[in-house]
Design a protein around this motif. Structure first.
Motif, PDB file in Angstrom:
ATOM      1  N   GLY A  53      -2.225  12.714   0.362  1.00  0.00           N
ATOM      2  CA  GLY A  53      -2.621  11.331   0.504  1.00  0.00           C
ATOM      3  C   GLY A  53      -1.548  10.423  -0.062  1.00  0.00           C
ATOM      4  N   PHE A  54      -1.777   9.120   0.024  1.00  0.00           N
ATOM      5  CA  PHE A  54      -0.782   8.186  -0.499  1.00  0.00           C
ATOM      6  C   PHE A  54      -0.899   8.115  -2.017  1.00  0.00           C
ATOM      7  CE2 PHE A  54       0.568   4.058  -2.030  1.00  0.00           C
ATOM      8  CZ  PHE A  54       1.804   3.910  -1.432  1.00  0.00           C
ATOM      9  N   THR A  55       0.216   8.333  -2.698  1.00  0.00           N
ATOM     10  CA  THR A  55       0.261   8.201  -4.153  1.00  0.00           C
ATOM     11  C   THR A  55       1.447   7.328  -4.537  1.00  0.00           C
ATOM     12  OG1 THR A  55       1.676  10.143  -4.542  1.00  0.00           O
ATOM     13  CG2 THR A  55      -0.721  10.508  -4.450  1.00  0.00           C
ATOM     14  N   ALA A  56       1.315   6.650  -5.661  1.00  0.00           N
ATOM     15  CA  ALA A  56       2.403   5.807  -6.142  1.00  0.00           C
ATOM     16  C   ALA A  56       3.645   6.633  -6.450  1.00  0.00           C
ATOM     17  CB  ALA A  56       1.946   5.038  -7.378  1.00  0.00           C
ATOM     18  N   ARG A  69       8.804  -0.877  -9.639  1.00  0.00           N
ATOM     19  CA  ARG A  69      10.251  -1.126  -9.623  1.00  0.00           C
ATOM     20  C   ARG A  69      10.841  -0.776  -8.269  1.00  0.00           C
ATOM     21  NH1 ARG A  69       9.780   0.980 -14.894  1.00  0.00           N
ATOM     22  NH2 ARG A  69      10.314   3.085 -14.144  1.00  0.00           N
ATOM     23  N   ALA A  70      10.386   0.326  -7.678  1.00  0.00           N
ATOM     24  CA  ALA A  70      10.884   0.719  -6.357  1.00  0.00           C
ATOM     25  C   ALA A  70      10.500  -0.308  -5.297  1.00  0.00           C
ATOM     26  CB  ALA A  70      10.334   2.094  -5.995  1.00  0.00           C
ATOM     27  N   LEU A  96      -0.827  -1.140  -1.817  1.00  0.00           N
ATOM     28  CA  LEU A  96      -0.105  -2.074  -2.682  1.00  0.00           C
ATOM     29  C   LEU A  96      -0.701  -2.072  -4.082  1.00  0.00           C
ATOM     30  CD1 LEU A  96       1.984  -4.318  -3.114  1.00  0.00           C
ATOM     31  CD2 LEU A  96       0.296  -5.946  -2.211  1.00  0.00           C
ATOM     32  N   LEU A  97      -2.011  -2.041  -4.177  1.00  0.00           N
ATOM     33  CA  LEU A  97      -2.665  -2.014  -5.485  1.00  0.00           C
ATOM     34  C   LEU A  97      -2.268  -0.768  -6.264  1.00  0.00           C
ATOM     35  CD1 LEU A  97      -4.754  -3.275  -7.421  1.00  0.00           C
ATOM     36  CD2 LEU A  97      -6.505  -1.961  -6.218  1.00  0.00           C
ATOM     37  N   ARG A  98      -2.250   0.392  -5.607  1.00  0.00           N
ATOM     38  CA  ARG A  98      -1.876   1.628  -6.291  1.00  0.00           C
ATOM     39  C   ARG A  98      -0.432   1.590  -6.761  1.00  0.00           C
ATOM     40  NH1 ARG A  98      -4.605   6.142  -2.213  1.00  0.00           N
ATOM     41  NH2 ARG A  98      -6.756   5.400  -2.426  1.00  0.00           N
ATOM     42  N   VAL A  99       0.438   1.011  -5.949  1.00  0.00           N
ATOM     43  CA  VAL A  99       1.842   0.907  -6.340  1.00  0.00           C
ATOM     44  C   VAL A  99       1.982   0.024  -7.577  1.00  0.00           C
ATOM     45  CG1 VAL A  99       4.070  -0.080  -5.643  1.00  0.00           C
ATOM     46  CG2 VAL A  99       2.803   1.388  -4.060  1.00  0.00           C
ATOM     47  N   LEU A 100       1.277  -1.093  -7.603  1.00  0.00           N
ATOM     48  CA  LEU A 100       1.406  -2.029  -8.721  1.00  0.00           C
ATOM     49  C   LEU A 100       0.792  -1.499 -10.003  1.00  0.00           C
ATOM     50  CD1 LEU A 100       0.688  -5.391  -6.880  1.00  0.00           C
ATOM     51  CD2 LEU A 100       2.902  -4.512  -7.631  1.00  0.00           C
ATOM     52  N   ASP A 101      -0.050  -0.480  -9.898  1.00  0.00           N
ATOM     53  CA  ASP A 101      -0.619   0.151 -11.093  1.00  0.00           C
ATOM     54  C   ASP A 101       0.327   1.188 -11.702  1.00  0.00           C
ATOM     55  OD1 ASP A 101      -2.945  -1.318 -11.165  1.00  0.00           O
ATOM     56  OD2 ASP A 101      -4.118   0.124 -10.003  1.00  0.00           O
TER      57      ASP A 101
END
Length: 386
Positions: free
Chosen positions: A127-130, A165-166, A154-159
């Protein structure tokens, strides 16, 4: 006569195997119908043949959830890619972070085909993971780098600090597929990400309105009931094997301009000249004879510091006709609020009749397709949870 070929596309790096077929399709060799590799091919109406010039046939569902197959001409896909790159500042390489058999995912690949660049891929095997996003972004090269996410991604990335940073290293990050809360956009931009909200659907080759402004190839208007109509060079020619549905959804005005009738309500802000989508026509809640747009309540909820995501819908009620019900995901480490606490926090910012009367707190929102909230699934949760 244009032939139709089923095209299995795997998620992640294996999606690269579909690139030669997609190049042939947009080159006029045939039309392709993508589906998830390992799953069943998408059913096609018996005897249906794509319109001449069709390059891509993609599944979509209307307000009833009835599946339809939108026929996208090669010219429409080319116009979409060209207008997107013009708006974003130039052609570039794209990182694929979502399943590629939906319009948003396959468009990432097709934009690379149009630009003559090579896509990058996020490993979606778990699945999609940060962490997977950060790893893919760190090894992804290009003079200009783009990606596309749904709000939950987007929410998972920002957490995640490394993924954030990426994300900030991309020239633009398209965010669409579902409504994005203003609070989430502010958070992303404060973290240095160049996020661009998109609005569109399969029938328009995906996103065709960026940050509330239509692309150069797109026209937009509303009718007397506030329904959004989209026109321009990126429109589908119709639905495969469904001339009846095509006639309902695609209309031609007195001046000969062709439009797609969406299921959304919207308006143009006269001060900014930007368009805003107010929600789907069939999602409007009527409680005590008062009409409420769920999106207004969702934006109010996600503006609260403790609420990360929210979906609002109407539940049948013998007294009110419908009541406002909210499903929320709270920020990490936050105690679950009660419906009374949420009503108190929202009071003054929302009219009293718009305050939620039912609440369910979830670990994550059920999703369908390329990141859209599963409203039917969420509604069912109110009958199974206290």
């Amino acid at each position: 006569m244009t032939s139709l070929r089923p095209l299995p596309i795997a998620a992640g790096p294996a999606a690269a195997h579909a690139l030669p077929v997609l190049r042939d399709a947009v080159g006029g060799e045939f039309a392709v119908l993508p589906y998830a590799a390992g799953g069943d091919p998408v059913p096609v109406p018996t005897g249906a043949v794509p319109d001449e010039g069709t390059a891509l046939v993609v599944g979509t569902s209307g307000s009833t959830g009835s599946p339809k197959l939108a026929m996208l001409p090669a010219t429409a896909l080319a116009a979409s890619a060209r207008a997107t790159h013009e708006r974003l500042g130039g052609t570039g390489s794209w990182l694929l972070a979502m399943p590629p058999h939906h319009i948003a995912g396959v468009q990432v690949l097709l934009r690379c085909v149009a630009a003559g660049t090579e896509p990058g891929f996020v490993d979606l095997s778990d699945g999609f993971t940060a962490a997977a996003f950060a790893a893919a972004a760190d090894s992804f090269d290009g003079d200009r780098r783009y990606t596309a996410l749904v709000p939950t991604q987007l929410l998972r990335v920002l957490d995640d600090a490394g993924a954030t940073r990426a994300l900030a290293g991309f020239d633009a990050v398209l965010v669409g597929g579902a409504a994005t809360s203003p609070a989430l956009l502010v958070r992303a931009r404060e973290a240095g990400a160049t996020v661009v909200t998109t609005y569109g659907m399969s029938e328009t080759c995906g996103g065709c309105v960026y940050d509330g402004t239509p692309l150069a190839t797109t026209a937009i208007r509303t009718d007397e009931e506030g329904r959004v109509h989209l026109g321009g060079d990126t429109l589908a020619s119709g639905y495969l094997g469904r001339s009846d549905l095509t006639a309902e959804a695609f209309v031609t005005d007195d001046e000969g301009v062709r439009w797609f009738r969406t299921d959304d309500l919207g308006h143009r802000d006269p001060e900014t000249d930007r368009w805003h989508v107010d929600g789907r026509i069939d999602d409007v809640i009527t409680t005590g004879a008062m009409k409420i747009s769920p999106r207004v309540v969702e934006e109010a909820l996600t503006s609260l510091p403790d609420i990360a995501e929210a979906v609002v819908l109407g539940l049948e009620d013998p007294e009110w006709g419908q009541v406002v019900a909210a499903a929320v995901v709270v920020a990490p480490g936050v105690r679950h609020p009660s419906v009374v606490q949420l009503r108190d926090a929202l009071r003054g910012g929302l009219a009293d009749h718009a305050l939620p009367r039912r609440l369910v707190v979830l670990e994550q929102l059920p999703l369908r397709g390329p990141g859209k909230p599963d409203r039917a699934g969420i509604a069912a949760l109110f009958h199974t949870r206290p």
